[in-house]
Design an enzyme around this catalytic site. Structure first.
Site, PDB file in Angstrom:
ATOM      1  N   HIS A  82      54.400  27.428  11.680  1.00 10.85           N
ATOM      2  CA  HIS A  82      54.886  26.137  11.100  1.00 10.85           C
ATOM      3  C   HIS A  82      55.792  25.423  12.102  1.00 10.85           C
ATOM      4  O   HIS A  82      56.277  24.475  11.697  1.00 10.85           O
ATOM      5  CB  HIS A  82      55.713  26.447  10.006  1.00 10.85           C
ATOM      6  N   SER A  90      63.284  30.698  12.962  1.00  7.16           N
ATOM      7  CA  SER A  90      61.791  30.605  12.664  1.00  7.16           C
ATOM      8  C   SER A  90      61.256  31.212  13.932  1.00  7.16           C
ATOM      9  O   SER A  90      61.370  30.567  15.024  1.00  7.16           O
ATOM     10  CB  SER A  90      61.064  29.173  12.320  1.00  7.16           C
ATOM     11  N   SER A  98      59.376  33.666   9.186  1.00  5.69           N
ATOM     12  CA  SER A  98      58.321  32.602   8.794  1.00  5.69           C
ATOM     13  C   SER A  98      59.333  31.807   7.951  1.00  5.69           C
ATOM     14  O   SER A  98      59.516  30.585   8.147  1.00  5.69           O
ATOM     15  CB  SER A  98      57.357  33.316   7.753  1.00  5.69           C
ATOM     16  N   GLY A 158      66.256  27.520  12.113  1.00  6.29           N
ATOM     17  CA  GLY A 158      66.288  27.559  13.797  1.00  6.29           C
ATOM     18  C   GLY A 158      65.902  29.014  14.139  1.00  6.29           C
ATOM     19  O   GLY A 158      65.668  29.452  15.496  1.00  6.29           O
ATOM     20  N   ASP A 169      51.135  32.466   9.418  1.00  8.00           N
ATOM     21  CA  ASP A 169      52.145  31.594   9.964  1.00  8.00           C
ATOM     22  C   ASP A 169      52.516  32.226  11.528  1.00  8.00           C
ATOM     23  O   ASP A 169      53.434  32.993  11.709  1.00  8.00           O
ATOM     24  CB  ASP A 169      53.501  31.875   9.295  1.00  8.00           C
TER      25      ASP A 169
END
Length: 454
Positions: free
Chosen positions: A203, A316, A331, A314, A233
């Site tokens: 993402h 992720s 995720s 941030g 993801d």
């Protein structure tokens, strides 16, 4: 008498040397035959692997999942006493429950088939022997009522919970990478054998996204070449120069420290884990559930790892690991690192299999991936090194093999080193006995010749 003693000593020395040659040869042969594969060449067994194997052996009708207890021992939920006896015979703890794994999974299948309601998530809670269905504050009262009606009709126990925080992806790690889409964290460095990549969250940005290591966009890191989101993801960012650089097998954990990653594994429920991100740094917790479905506003993602580790925007794409073993990439979730929360992770084993990549490992240069240490604290309990100046997907330069590591290799009976040392010593002993005997024979001849001269 002196001559007889010297002859006995020479014979004993020769016998010992011959024995050393045989022993050294045997050690070398065994070491070569049992030489372990490089740490990144295969998936490493998780603490709960034994429990998962038992569940697979018993099947969905007799088993209901597994987890590890506080002491790291496997626990297997079963539906009958015979299955419990099999589990105990295998050395694990058995817990007899009412509902089988097949019943619980059929409930999640029904939930997956319903119209998507953003802000919901569900998973099988093995320890409670039920399905847990969560809804965040964005889910309306009407949708909550429909979910409750569906739960009542599923035929398996469903625990419904409201969360205080919204389920969101954590866009915006170990090290920060930035693009026009926002800020993410680099996960793990991987390679396909030709080029190096950063494995991060899907993402974070679509295929073609360009990533930089600075806010001004002057230092390009790479470009996204593969992406899967929603559904999964994960994504691959190809390094602009084709190579990850030094320290490619170490993740940054903050405070000038990093942890070397030596392999991958499937996590286990109850396992203690660590997460690192460019926003919130290092945090730890335990795995709550596996194979979780989360309905983000951007779409649904299934097969996730659920933990009670916190994360913030941030983080992720940042790494999830345990004992130096890569488990997942960040995720999304709810909450933050002030009040706590829930964080979901994409399993790395699935992503790497689909993408046909493997971890980059200086562990192959480090002799089995032994964690290097730099004298600092070790927050993750796995051996830490100073990150220094590293590429975004990397985390710490590896500065050769330490003396302690080299000595441990030579002392390890599984390695070739000890056998070669014994062989070398034995050859030296044999050569020495031949030289000593020849010298003694020369001296004896000189004495005899002198006594009989003239």
């Amino acid at each position: 008498m002196g001559h007889a003693r010297r002859r006995i000593v020479r014979r004993v020395t020769r016998l010992a040397a011959v024995g050393g040659l045989l022993l050294g040869g045997t050690m070398v042969g065994r070491a070569v035959a049992s030489e372990p594969a490089p740490p990144n060449a295969s998936v490493t067994a998780a603490p709960g692997a034994a429990g998962a194997d038992l569940v697979a052996r018993l099947g969905d009708s007799r088993a209901a999942g597994s987890w590890v207890d506080a002491d790291g021992r496997p626990v297997v939920a079963v539906t009958d006493s015979r299955a419990a006896a099999e589990v105990r015979k295998a050395g694990a703890t058995a817990k007899v429950v009412r509902h089988s794994l097949g019943e619980l999974r059929s409930a999640t299948t029904a939930l997956n088939a319903m119209p998507v309601v953003a802000g919901t998530a569900w998973a099988v809670d093995y320890r409670a022997n039920e399905v847990v269905l969560r809804a965040d504050p964005t889910v309306s009262a009407a949708d909550w009522g429909k979910l409750k009606d569906l739960a009542d009709d599923l035929g398996a126990p469903v625990r419904m919970e409201r969360t205080d925080s919204v389920f969101t992806t954590r866009l915006n790690g170990a090290r920060p990478i930035l693009s026009t889409a926002g800020r993410c964290s680099a996960g793990f460095n991987v390679t396909d054998g030709r080029s190096d990549f950063i494995l991060t969250a899907g993402h974070c940005g679509p295929t073609g996204s360009v990533w930089f290591s600075d806010a001004r966009g002057s230092q390009e890191v790479g470009r996204t070449v593969r992406n899967s989101f929603p559904g999964d993801d994960y994504s691959l960012v190809a390094y602009a120069g084709g190579r990850a650089g030094e320290g490619a097998d170490v993740v940054d954990v903050g405070g000038g420290q990093g942890v070397r990653i030596t392999g991958t594994a499937e996590p286990s429920v109850g396992q203690r884990v660590f997460r690192s991100g460019s926003t919130s740094g290092l945090d730890d917790g335990v795995v709550r559930n596996l194979d979780v479905t989360v309905n983000y506003p951007e779409g649904s993602v299934s097969g996730l790892i659920e933990t009670d580790v916190c994360a913030e925007p941030g983080d992720s794409g940042g790494p999830l690991f345990s004992e130096g073993i890569a488990l997942g990439i960040t995720s999304g979730g709810s909450g933050d690192c002030t009040v706590g929360g829930t964080t979901f992770f994409q399993p790395v084993t699935e992503a790497m299999e689909v993408l046909d990549v493997r971890l980059i490992g200086a562990g192959q240069q480090q002799g089995g991936g032994a964690p290097a240490q730099n004298g600092g604290s070790d927050p993750a309990g796995t051996g830490a090194v100073a990150p220094g100046d590293t590429t975004p997907g990397a985390s710490a330069p590896v500065n050769g093999v330490q003396a302690s590591t080299l000595l441990s290799r030579l002392a390890d009976p599984r390695n070739v080193g000890p056998g070669l040392l014994i062989i070398a010593g034995s050859l030296v002993a044999l050569a020495a006995t031949r030289f000593i005997r020849a010298e003694q024979d020369r001296q004896a001849y000189r004495r005899y010749y002198s006594a009989t001269w003239g």
